[in-house]
Design a protein around this motif. Structure first.
Motif, PDB file in Angstrom:
ATOM      1  N   SER A 287      -4.353   6.637   6.194  1.00  0.00           N
ATOM      2  CA  SER A 287      -3.342   6.195   5.223  1.00  0.00           C
ATOM      3  C   SER A 287      -4.039   5.265   4.238  1.00  0.00           C
ATOM      4  O   SER A 287      -5.116   4.740   4.516  1.00  0.00           O
ATOM      5  N   ARG A 288      -3.390   5.060   3.116  1.00  0.00           N
ATOM      6  CA  ARG A 288      -3.955   4.160   2.112  1.00  0.00           C
ATOM      7  C   ARG A 288      -4.113   2.751   2.687  1.00  0.00           C
ATOM      8  O   ARG A 288      -5.133   2.106   2.486  1.00  0.00           O
ATOM      9  N   ASP A 289      -3.125   2.316   3.461  1.00  0.00           N
ATOM     10  CA  ASP A 289      -3.199   0.979   4.062  1.00  0.00           C
ATOM     11  C   ASP A 289      -4.372   0.870   5.034  1.00  0.00           C
ATOM     12  O   ASP A 289      -5.077  -0.130   5.065  1.00  0.00           O
ATOM     13  N   ALA A 290      -4.549   1.914   5.859  1.00  0.00           N
ATOM     14  CA  ALA A 290      -5.637   1.869   6.848  1.00  0.00           C
ATOM     15  C   ALA A 290      -6.991   1.838   6.134  1.00  0.00           C
ATOM     16  O   ALA A 290      -7.906   1.118   6.553  1.00  0.00           O
ATOM     17  N   VAL A 291      -7.122   2.626   5.058  1.00  0.00           N
ATOM     18  CA  VAL A 291      -8.389   2.640   4.318  1.00  0.00           C
ATOM     19  C   VAL A 291      -8.616   1.272   3.656  1.00  0.00           C
ATOM     20  O   VAL A 291      -9.725   0.731   3.672  1.00  0.00           O
ATOM     21  N   ALA A 292      -7.544   0.696   3.115  1.00  0.00           N
ATOM     22  CA  ALA A 292      -7.666  -0.616   2.468  1.00  0.00           C
ATOM     23  C   ALA A 292      -8.116  -1.676   3.467  1.00  0.00           C
ATOM     24  O   ALA A 292      -8.997  -2.497   3.158  1.00  0.00           O
ATOM     25  N   SER A 293      -7.554  -1.646   4.676  1.00  0.00           N
ATOM     26  CA  SER A 293      -7.969  -2.678   5.626  1.00  0.00           C
ATOM     27  C   SER A 293      -9.380  -2.422   6.142  1.00  0.00           C
ATOM     28  O   SER A 293     -10.105  -3.359   6.476  1.00  0.00           O
ATOM     29  N   MET A 294      -9.789  -1.143   6.180  1.00  0.00           N
ATOM     30  CA  MET A 294     -11.176  -0.846   6.547  1.00  0.00           C
ATOM     31  C   MET A 294     -12.119  -1.431   5.488  1.00  0.00           C
ATOM     32  O   MET A 294     -13.135  -2.048   5.816  1.00  0.00           O
ATOM     33  N   LEU A 295     -11.739  -1.258   4.199  1.00  0.00           N
ATOM     34  CA  LEU A 295     -12.575  -1.795   3.112  1.00  0.00           C
ATOM     35  C   LEU A 295     -12.713  -3.317   3.245  1.00  0.00           C
ATOM     36  O   LEU A 295     -13.799  -3.877   3.047  1.00  0.00           O
ATOM     37  N   LYS A 296     -11.618  -3.949   3.620  1.00  0.00           N
ATOM     38  CA  LYS A 296     -11.642  -5.411   3.738  1.00  0.00           C
ATOM     39  C   LYS A 296     -12.547  -5.866   4.865  1.00  0.00           C
ATOM     40  O   LYS A 296     -13.033  -7.001   4.865  1.00  0.00           O
ATOM     41  N   SER A 297     -12.760  -4.983   5.857  1.00  0.00           N
ATOM     42  CA  SER A 297     -13.624  -5.370   6.984  1.00  0.00           C
ATOM     43  C   SER A 297     -15.114  -5.285   6.619  1.00  0.00           C
ATOM     44  O   SER A 297     -15.964  -5.768   7.346  1.00  0.00           O
ATOM     45  N   PHE A 298     -15.429  -4.639   5.478  1.00  0.00           N
ATOM     46  CA  PHE A 298     -16.831  -4.541   5.048  1.00  0.00           C
ATOM     47  C   PHE A 298     -17.316  -5.870   4.475  1.00  0.00           C
ATOM     48  O   PHE A 298     -16.508  -6.685   3.997  1.00  0.00           O
ATOM     49  N   ALA A 299     -18.633  -6.045   4.483  1.00  0.00           N
ATOM     50  CA  ALA A 299     -19.208  -7.231   3.845  1.00  0.00           C
ATOM     51  C   ALA A 299     -18.977  -7.140   2.332  1.00  0.00           C
ATOM     52  O   ALA A 299     -18.955  -6.032   1.772  1.00  0.00           O
TER      53      ALA A 299
END
Ligand SMILES: [Zn+2]
Length: 337
Positions: A287-299
């Motif tokens: 989902s867009r939300d799941a991808v967004a939170s994955m991005l936030k977990s990146f450095a």
């Protein structure tokens, strides 16, 4: 939590009846042959397999191998007794170097593969496409629960072999697995083409554990002249194995042969009981939300490097959905991209 154990359904099921002649696609059918202490599952995949493969544009040999991995996943993962996830992964040195199939309980399937197109040869069988490496099975029960991982080496054999070896070594349960994937053409030349698959898993589960003892698969590095480890197999298990060995690939994928009729064909002399089928569907959980939170977990630096032409684009490997973010939405600090 829902229980999918065949035990809990025995009382609910109707007594003896004729096998249904109506083929049910995209489902796993649990069964039991009590007279032989056999339990098993039969998978038939039609439109769901086609949907899973259509999300990608893989060459036919890759589709076939990934189809086998999908069937194996449904046979192994459909007994999950919780709202968890079963993930099957292969990592190998063959032309198809990586596959992952994810089954989110109770019914959501998704899958993808990585391969080297230059190394795909016409007519290469599944074992050659896989090569050597390992097969991993992970059971994920959510963030607060421990993950279980089972590993088995792939020595250049098929996924069926790997499954047999896993159950022999890790679970010590006598097990046979059959997997079949095929292409169906409707309407002659130029007609519509569809993928179909089927498979069966059968286990010998006697009440007395000594009846389930098995010989080692490979003699290993024993010195010459060593008498191989011999165990007399139980008659019921010998009979079960010889019955499943008669199943043809075409029977496993035949769209006009119902799973119940196939089981009846195999086991009618001993009596076979089937339980409620578990339905399957091709559905990604991205989902867009799941991808967004994955991005936030990146450095922050890695996020900044993902900005191209003023945007961050992420494609889901499982279902090829494309998610686009502005640098700000992706959490990229101004001036870093
Ligand atoms: Zn997806």
């Amino acid at each position: 939590m829902t229980s999918q154990s065949p035990d809990s359904k025995i009382i609910l099921d109707s007594p003896v009846r004729a096998p249904s002649s109506v083929p049910v696609d995209d489902a796993v059918l649990p069964f039991e042959v009590a007279a032989l202490d056999l339990r098993g599952r039969l998978t038939r995949l039609g439109p769901t397999l086609d949907d899973l493969l259509a999300k990608h544009d893989y060459p036919a040999p890759v589709n076939k191998l990934l189809g086998e991995a999908i069937v194996l996943t449904t046979l192994l993962g459909s007994s999950l007794k919780f709202d968890g996830r079963f993930i099957l992964q292969t990592q190998t040195d063959g032309p198809v170097s990586f596959m992952v199939v994810d089954l989110k309980a109770p019914d959501r399937l998704r899958a993808y593969a990585r391969f080297d197109a230059r190394r795909l040869k016409r007519g290469a069988d599944s074992a050659a496409l896989l090569g050597k490496g390992h097969l991993a099975m992970t059971v994920d029960q959510g963030p607060d629960m421990s993950r279980y991982q089972g590993l088995v080496a792939l020595h250049g054999g098929t996924l069926e072999h790997a499954a047999h070896e896993y159950f022999l070594r890790s679970e010590q349960i006598p097990t046979r697995v059959r997997l079949a994937v095929g292409e169906e053409w409707r309407g002659g030349d130029g007609g519509k083409h569809r993928w179909r698959a089927g498979g069966m898993l059968m286990q010998f589960l006697p009440k007395a554990p000594e009846r389930a003892r098995q010989a080692d698969l490979h003699p290993g590095d024993a010195p010459e002249g060593t008498v191989p480890h011999e165990v007399k197999q139980d008659d019921a298990w010998i009979e079960g194995q010889s019955l499943i060995a008669t199943v043809e690939d075409v029977e496993l994928i035949d769209p006009d042969l119902s799973g119940e009729r196939l089981l009846y064909r195999l086991f009618h002399e001993r009596g076979v009981r089937v339980f409620s089928p578990l339905r399957l569907s091709a559905q990604c959980s991205c989902s867009r939300d799941a991808v967004a939170s994955m991005l936030k977990s990146f450095a922050a630096k890695d996020r900044a490097e993902m900005v191209q032409d003023g945007k961050v684009v992420v494609t889901c490997e499982f279902c090829s959905s494309v998610y686009q973010f502005t640098p700000r939405e992706a959490g990229v600090e101004e001036g870093t991209a």
